[in-house]
Design a protein around this motif. Structure first.
Motif, PDB file in Angstrom:
ATOM      1  N   PRO A 290       0.809  -1.223   0.000  1.00  0.00           N
ATOM      2  CA  PRO A 290       0.000   0.000   0.000  1.00  0.00           C
ATOM      3  C   PRO A 290       0.844   1.275   0.000  1.00  0.00           C
ATOM      4  CG  PRO A 290      -0.870  -1.563   1.597  1.00  0.00           C
ATOM      5  CD  PRO A 290       0.454  -2.096   1.144  1.00  0.00           C
ATOM      6  N   SER A 291       1.970   1.255   0.697  1.00  0.00           N
ATOM      7  CA  SER A 291       2.817   2.449   0.774  1.00  0.00           C
ATOM      8  C   SER A 291       3.464   2.758  -0.565  1.00  0.00           C
ATOM      9  CB  SER A 291       3.891   2.270   1.851  1.00  0.00           C
ATOM     10  OG  SER A 291       3.304   2.173   3.130  1.00  0.00           O
ATOM     11  N   LEU A 292       3.977   1.741  -1.244  1.00  0.00           N
ATOM     12  CA  LEU A 292       4.595   1.980  -2.551  1.00  0.00           C
ATOM     13  C   LEU A 292       3.540   2.408  -3.571  1.00  0.00           C
ATOM     14  CD1 LEU A 292       7.386  -0.727  -2.929  1.00  0.00           C
ATOM     15  CD2 LEU A 292       7.318   1.360  -1.558  1.00  0.00           C
ATOM     16  N   ALA A 293       2.327   1.887  -3.417  1.00  0.00           N
ATOM     17  CA  ALA A 293       1.236   2.325  -4.292  1.00  0.00           C
ATOM     18  C   ALA A 293       0.923   3.798  -4.047  1.00  0.00           C
ATOM     19  CB  ALA A 293      -0.005   1.467  -4.052  1.00  0.00           C
ATOM     20  N   THR A 294       0.862   4.182  -2.796  1.00  0.00           N
ATOM     21  CA  THR A 294       0.603   5.578  -2.444  1.00  0.00           C
ATOM     22  C   THR A 294       1.710   6.479  -2.956  1.00  0.00           C
ATOM     23  OG1 THR A 294      -0.601   4.873  -0.456  1.00  0.00           O
ATOM     24  CG2 THR A 294       0.174   7.161  -0.520  1.00  0.00           C
ATOM     25  N   ALA A 295       2.944   5.969  -2.961  1.00  0.00           N
ATOM     26  CA  ALA A 295       4.084   6.746  -3.449  1.00  0.00           C
ATOM     27  C   ALA A 295       4.099   6.867  -4.967  1.00  0.00           C
ATOM     28  CB  ALA A 295       5.388   6.124  -2.953  1.00  0.00           C
ATOM     29  N   GLY A 296       3.158   6.236  -5.633  1.00  0.00           N
ATOM     30  CA  GLY A 296       2.990   6.417  -7.068  1.00  0.00           C
ATOM     31  C   GLY A 296       3.907   5.601  -7.935  1.00  0.00           C
ATOM     32  N   VAL A 297       4.331   4.435  -7.445  1.00  0.00           N
ATOM     33  CA  VAL A 297       5.191   3.574  -8.256  1.00  0.00           C
ATOM     34  C   VAL A 297       4.494   3.242  -9.580  1.00  0.00           C
ATOM     35  CG1 VAL A 297       4.353   1.394  -7.277  1.00  0.00           C
ATOM     36  CG2 VAL A 297       6.708   1.561  -8.083  1.00  0.00           C
ATOM     37  N   HIS A 298       5.253   3.188 -10.649  1.00  0.00           N
ATOM     38  CA  HIS A 298       4.683   2.896 -11.972  1.00  0.00           C
ATOM     39  C   HIS A 298       4.288   1.425 -12.094  1.00  0.00           C
ATOM     40  CE1 HIS A 298       4.146   2.421 -16.250  1.00  0.00           C
ATOM     41  NE2 HIS A 298       5.176   1.597 -16.319  1.00  0.00           N
ATOM     42  N   GLY A 299       5.201   0.535 -11.707  1.00  0.00           N
ATOM     43  CA  GLY A 299       4.946  -0.892 -11.795  1.00  0.00           C
ATOM     44  C   GLY A 299       5.188  -1.552 -10.452  1.00  0.00           C
ATOM     45  N   LEU A 300       4.282  -2.423 -10.042  1.00  0.00           N
ATOM     46  CA  LEU A 300       4.416  -3.113  -8.761  1.00  0.00           C
ATOM     47  C   LEU A 300       4.324  -4.611  -9.010  1.00  0.00           C
ATOM     48  CD1 LEU A 300       4.848  -2.502  -5.784  1.00  0.00           C
ATOM     49  CD2 LEU A 300       2.366  -2.505  -5.480  1.00  0.00           C
ATOM     50  N   VAL A 301       5.417  -5.315  -8.708  1.00  0.00           N
ATOM     51  CA  VAL A 301       5.491  -6.759  -8.914  1.00  0.00           C
ATOM     52  C   VAL A 301       5.316  -7.430  -7.562  1.00  0.00           C
ATOM     53  CG1 VAL A 301       6.870  -8.663  -9.823  1.00  0.00           C
ATOM     54  CG2 VAL A 301       7.113  -6.353 -10.805  1.00  0.00           C
TER      55      VAL A 301
END
Length: 309
Positions: free
Chosen positions: A57-68
């Motif tokens: 959730p934190s990396l998503a909030t930080a606006g990462v382009h791709g999440l594996v």
């Protein structure tokens, strides 16, 4: 441990004047200072615990382009993916169900990442770990079953090695800028006989980070994070103490990965999620000069101490 104060695990490891048990402004993943826009991140152990409830959730909030998202339980990962897209529908996710000790599967993981995104990942958060009980929770270490004792090393050491090996190999060059975050534990340097194999295996993974930093210093940022005391399956016996939120570790991961120039001085070192990162940055010169936050052998060494005056 019933006689210990509830804040024992925060206060006993306190290194900065301020301590936190939840996200605070400096590591807020929604802050532009911690933006991961354009970056591709891998999270192992992403189906539950800190990986699912904090890091993803934190990396998503930080606006990462791709999440594996990587774990063995694909159904649980799909639940995490749903939450990631609720936070940020624009994120391009990739779910890969595998055993991180399977070299061929991990190698294929990085091929799949390149096929999905057209390039290598920028960030590896090595969160997958196991704390396999070996003797019913008792402190009699010699009674541990050999295979169960070794299973901690299969995941926590071999698995981490394979992941980092192919992560670095997938980069355009071994000196391409990238970030590896190792989710560690205070057990890597403290002594808890009831979790001895887990603790020793996590110490080994920390030393691997130290060697990676030495080999790729200046290009690869490798930071170990002790997440504090979070309510997970591993910490079921510690719920009487003050607990840290999974988001605290997640926010710290975003802070480390967002600006390598800011966090590079922590490469090869261990930090605790409870510590204030602004104080760490302010103490940068002292930390580096004294080589603090590293594993070492204490004592006075060198032949010169025995030289005649």
């Amino acid at each position: 441990m019933g006689s210990l104060p509830k804040d024992y695990f925060v206060k006993s490891l306190q290194y900065t004047r301020k301590t936190f048990q939840d996200v605070y402004p400096a590591i807020d993943p929604s802050s532009s200072a911690n933006s991961l826009a354009g970056k591709i991140a891998i999270i192992t152990g992403a189906s539950r615990g800190i990986g699912a409830r904090g890091i993803a959730p934190s990396l998503a909030t930080a606006g990462v382009h791709g999440l594996v998202l990587v774990a063995r339980d694909e159904a649980k990962m799909k639940e995490v993916e749903t939450e990631v897209h609720r936070i940020n529908p624009k994120i391009e996710t990739l779910l890969v169900a595998l055993d991180i000790t399977d070299e061929a599967a991990v190698k294929q993981l990085y091929t799949s990442i390149r096929e999905r995104y057209g390039r290598a990942a920028d960030i590896l958060v090595a969160n997958a770990a196991v704390n396999a009980a070996t003797n019913g929770g008792g402190p009699v270490l010699h009674e541990a079953a050999v295979d169960k004792w070794w299973s901690n090393f299969e995941i926590n050491v071999k698995g981490f090695f394979i992941l980092s090996k192919y992560f670095i190999s997938s980069l355009p060059t071994p000196t391409s800028p990238a970030t590896i975050i190792n989710i560690s534990t205070s057990g890597a340097w403290l002594v808890f006989p009831i979790t001895a194999p887990y603790s020793v295996s996590k110490l080994a993974s920390q030393q691997w980070c130290t060697h990676l930093n030495a080999a790729y210093k200046g290009t690869l940022t490798v930071v170990s994070i002790h997440p504090g005391l979070v309510e997970t399956d591993m910490n079921a016996d510690f719920t009487d103490f003050d607990l840290d939120t999974p988001a605290l570790t997640g926010g710290l991961c975003a802070w480390v990965a967002a600006d390598p120039a800011r966090s590079e001085f922590l490469s090869g070192r261990v930090i605790c999620a409870n510590w204030d990162v602004e104080e760490l940055v302010a103490r940068k010169s002292d930390i580096v000069a004294k080589n603090e936050l590293t594993m070492d052998l204490t004592g006075s060494f060198g032949s010169e101490q025995f030289s005649a005056a």
